[in-house]
Design a protein around this motif. Structure first.
Motif, PDB file in Angstrom:
ATOM      1  N   PHE B  87       0.740  -1.838   0.083  1.00 37.52           N
ATOM      2  CA  PHE B  87      -0.260  -0.195  -0.314  1.00 37.52           C
ATOM      3  C   PHE B  87       1.003   1.443  -0.101  1.00 37.52           C
ATOM      4  CE2 PHE B  87      -3.689  -2.514   0.742  1.00 37.52           C
ATOM      5  CZ  PHE B  87      -3.655  -3.388   0.966  1.00 37.52           C
ATOM      6  N   LEU B  88       2.229   1.110  -0.099  1.00 37.07           N
ATOM      7  CA  LEU B  88       3.012   1.882  -0.070  1.00 37.07           C
ATOM      8  C   LEU B  88       3.524   3.026  -1.126  1.00 37.07           C
ATOM      9  CD1 LEU B  88       5.135   1.354   3.540  1.00 37.07           C
ATOM     10  CD2 LEU B  88       2.765   3.090   2.604  1.00 37.07           C
ATOM     11  N   PRO B  89       3.382   3.814  -1.966  1.00 40.37           N
ATOM     12  CA  PRO B  89       4.306   4.393  -3.043  1.00 40.37           C
ATOM     13  C   PRO B  89       5.692   3.981  -3.416  1.00 40.37           C
ATOM     14  CG  PRO B  89       3.529   6.163  -1.698  1.00 40.37           C
ATOM     15  CD  PRO B  89       3.089   4.897  -0.923  1.00 40.37           C
ATOM     16  N   ASP B  90       6.411   4.138  -2.369  1.00 39.56           N
ATOM     17  CA  ASP B  90       8.224   3.858  -2.830  1.00 39.56           C
ATOM     18  C   ASP B  90       8.005   2.431  -2.738  1.00 39.56           C
ATOM     19  OD1 ASP B  90       9.249   4.649   0.486  1.00 39.56           O
ATOM     20  OD2 ASP B  90       7.152   3.750   0.399  1.00 39.56           O
ATOM     21  N   TRP B  91       7.252   1.209  -2.616  1.00 35.14           N
ATOM     22  CA  TRP B  91       8.039   0.220  -2.763  1.00 35.14           C
ATOM     23  C   TRP B  91       7.809  -0.441  -4.360  1.00 35.14           C
ATOM     24  CZ3 TRP B  91       9.877  -3.895   0.508  1.00 35.14           C
ATOM     25  CH2 TRP B  91      10.338  -3.070   1.101  1.00 35.14           C
ATOM     26  N   LYS B  92       8.201  -1.731  -4.573  1.00 32.50           N
ATOM     27  CA  LYS B  92       8.367  -2.240  -5.347  1.00 32.50           C
ATOM     28  C   LYS B  92       8.359  -3.904  -5.797  1.00 32.50           C
ATOM     29  CE  LYS B  92      10.414  -3.580 -10.511  1.00 32.50           C
ATOM     30  NZ  LYS B  92      11.472  -2.820 -10.847  1.00 32.50           N
ATOM     31  N   ILE B  93       6.951  -4.206  -5.628  1.00 34.73           N
ATOM     32  CA  ILE B  93       7.220  -5.603  -5.354  1.00 34.73           C
ATOM     33  C   ILE B  93       6.707  -6.064  -6.888  1.00 34.73           C
ATOM     34  CG2 ILE B  93       5.195  -7.395  -3.707  1.00 34.73           C
ATOM     35  CD1 ILE B  93       4.321  -5.232  -2.409  1.00 34.73           C
ATOM     36  N   ASN B  94       7.255  -7.257  -6.457  1.00 37.52           N
ATOM     37  CA  ASN B  94       7.304  -8.509  -7.932  1.00 37.52           C
ATOM     38  C   ASN B  94       6.295  -9.743  -7.413  1.00 37.52           C
ATOM     39  OD1 ASN B  94       9.141  -6.892 -10.035  1.00 37.52           O
ATOM     40  ND2 ASN B  94      10.261  -7.172  -8.092  1.00 37.52           N
ATOM     41  N   PHE B  95       5.411  -9.977  -8.477  1.00 40.60           N
ATOM     42  CA  PHE B  95       5.393 -11.574  -8.348  1.00 40.60           C
ATOM     43  C   PHE B  95       5.595 -12.148  -9.363  1.00 40.60           C
ATOM     44  CE2 PHE B  95       2.554 -10.882  -4.651  1.00 40.60           C
ATOM     45  CZ  PHE B  95       2.115  -9.478  -3.927  1.00 40.60           C
ATOM     46  N   PHE B  96       5.806 -14.023  -8.800  1.00 43.29           N
ATOM     47  CA  PHE B  96       5.783 -14.480  -9.426  1.00 43.29           C
ATOM     48  C   PHE B  96       4.989 -16.079  -8.668  1.00 43.29           C
ATOM     49  CE2 PHE B  96       7.763 -17.343 -12.987  1.00 43.29           C
ATOM     50  CZ  PHE B  96       7.652 -18.701 -12.511  1.00 43.29           C
ATOM     51  N   GLY B  97       4.109 -17.292 -10.019  1.00 43.16           N
ATOM     52  CA  GLY B  97       3.996 -18.233  -8.920  1.00 43.16           C
ATOM     53  C   GLY B  97       3.118 -18.892 -10.669  1.00 43.16           C
ATOM     54  N   PRO B  98       2.260 -20.275 -10.493  1.00 41.13           N
ATOM     55  CA  PRO B  98       1.692 -20.865 -11.697  1.00 41.13           C
ATOM     56  C   PRO B  98       0.604 -19.601 -12.282  1.00 41.13           C
ATOM     57  CG  PRO B  98       1.245 -22.040  -9.077  1.00 41.13           C
ATOM     58  CD  PRO B  98       2.084 -20.594  -9.282  1.00 41.13           C
ATOM     59  N   GLY B  99       0.142 -20.556 -13.459  1.00 43.42           N
ATOM     60  CA  GLY B  99      -0.417 -19.079 -14.549  1.00 43.42           C
ATOM     61  C   GLY B  99       0.212 -19.684 -15.759  1.00 43.42           C
ATOM     62  N   GLU B 100      -0.658 -18.911 -16.837  1.00 45.54           N
ATOM     63  CA  GLU B 100       0.344 -19.216 -18.007  1.00 45.54           C
ATOM     64  C   GLU B 100       0.188 -17.590 -18.907  1.00 45.54           C
ATOM     65  OE1 GLU B 100      -3.293 -20.931 -16.397  1.00 45.54           O
ATOM     66  OE2 GLU B 100      -4.666 -19.885 -17.877  1.00 45.54           O
TER      67      GLU B 100
END
Lengths: 132, 302
Positions: B87-100
């Motif tokens: 919820f904070l604008p100075d953060w960068k969050i990358n996600f990886f997981g199952p999915g096409e």
């Protein structure tokens, strides 16, 4: 003069499962090819439509349900007949397979006759005669 | 080499167990942090990611992270709606997981934050959110190399192999190991001799495939949810009996095993009994495996 033999494609990285598919269908007048990976099957399926596709789920790199989802994006595979044969006998996988248009979900282990029957059911394959 | 550490923030499976009788082991659901230098990797986002987030906002050196999800069952994603850095604008969050593709990943993650189940959606996440391309065989994050493999659990579920600081850490939070062997035992009377021979070969193939993924791991964090008594009732639920987990770890020459994804019904006394029995099994087999119960707050230098 006669109809072309039905083409059945299996996709399973297990050498024993390949043997089982071959033994289950050795008396049927079909052309069976078993690919050991989703990638090998994908290359074939780009330009070929089998009469029946038999998919395992857990395989290295790409699983069978992900492959099926990709196959269904191809216009000429929207109606391809697909059977899942997997040890993953979970409700979630069965539901996903059904959503992707799989006709049946067969849980390993199963008698060879189960494979024979399902191949005949969906390809109407004849028994081989002595000349084949 | 950068200093690398692993910390358990959530070790429970199925649902959080915030009971007084469970506090020694911990009650949060799956979340494991691996930090190498300034690179932060988080395995799963169960309720354990909530206290992790609260710690992260107290420091200002790290403002980016990668979250790798094994799957989307709620005990592995339910911490995200309360993960403050998102919820904070100075953060960068990358996600990886199952999915096409990344859109499927985004949909799977955001679905839990929809009315009537949650008052706000992921549009309130002010952080920069990236959903990485799932169609890769492996990838790197800073000094960490990450591979993954499908495991035996409902739906598409991954186990991850992380190489960091010359060590191999495997995170397989949800996996019902030796599944086909047990399925064959249950249905042996339906099969003839030839069929049994072929399926016994299949057991060997599947077992070798599993062992090959875990082989020689320095640290294996693996599903060990059930006692044998509970596993008899819950075979096919996608989780392992701890005895099978130990046998698999021994077979794969794993150095240290952290039993993980503990059943929420097992209190601290039950977990200690599991550890005691686990060590008895290892001793009987003459194995060199070191076995731990994963506990919240445990920190391991890698």
């Amino acid at each position: 003069m006669g109809n072309a033999r039905p083409t059945v494609i299996g996709v399973d990285n297990s050498p024993s499962m390949k043997k089982l598919l071959e033994r289950s269908t050795e008396n049927l007048d079909i052309d069976l090819t078993v690919f050991a990976s989703a990638a090998e099957a994908w290359s074939y399926l780009q330009s070929n439509i089998p009469d029946l596709l038999i998919l395992n789920i857990i395989m290295p790199i790409k699983d069978g349900l992900s492959l099926l989802n990709e196959i269904r994006q191809l216009p000429n595979h929207r109606q391809t007949q697909v059977i899942i044969v997997s040890s993953k006998d979970y409700a979630q996988d069965r539901i996903l397979a059904k959503e992707l248009g799989a006709l049946e979900f067969i849980a390993k282990p199963m008698p060879m006759s189960t494979i024979t029957d399902v191949v005949v059911k969906y390809t109407h394959a004849d028994l081989k005669n002595d000349n084949n | 080499m950068s200093k690398s550490q692993l910390r358990f923030w959530g070790v429970r499976g199925s649902y959080a167990a915030p009971f007084a009788s469970h506090l020694g082991v911990g009650g949060n659901t799956s979340c494991v942090e691996i930090r190498s230098g300034d690179h932060l990797l988080v395995c799963d986002a169960g309720t354990g990611i909530i206290p992790l987030g609260n710690e992260l906002i107290k420091q200002d050196k790290i403002r980016e992270m990668l979250v790798i999800l094994t799957h989307y069952h709620w005990d592995h994603v339910c911490g995200l709606p309360f993960f403050v850095p998102a919820f904070l604008p100075d953060w960068k969050i990358n996600f990886f997981g199952p999915g096409e593709d990344p859109r499927v990943m985004e949909q799977n993650i955001s679905s839990q934050m929809q009315a009537p189940y949650f008052p706000v959606g992921t549009e309130t996440w002010l952080a920069e959110i990236n959903y990485l391309d799932p169609k890769v065989d492996s990838f790197e994050y800073g000094p960490m190399k990450i591979d993954f493999s499908n495991v035996h659990h409902p739906g598409i579920t991954y186990g991850y192999k992380i190489e960091v600081n010359g060590k191999t850490v495997i995170y397989a939070s949800d996996n019902e190991c030796m599944f086909i062997e047990k399925a064959i035992q249950h249905r042996a009377n339906e099969l003839n001799k030839e069929e049994l021979e072929l399926f016994n070969e299949m057991i060997h193939e599947e077992h070798q495939s599993e062992l090959n993924f875990f082989r020689n791991a320095d640290i294996l964090i693996h599903d060990a949810q059930y006692t044998p008594e509970d596993y008899n009732k819950k075979h096919g639920w996608g989780h392992s009996c701890y005895i099978d987990t130990i046998n698999t770890a021994i077979g794969a020459n794993v150095k240290e095993l952290y039993l993980f994804h503990h059943d929420p019904n097992y209190d601290d006394a039950a977990m200690e009994a599991i550890l005691k029995h686990s060590n008895e099994i290892i001793k009987e087999k003459g194995a060199s495996l070191i076995c731990h119960i994963a506990k919240e707050g445990m920190v391991i230098d890698i």
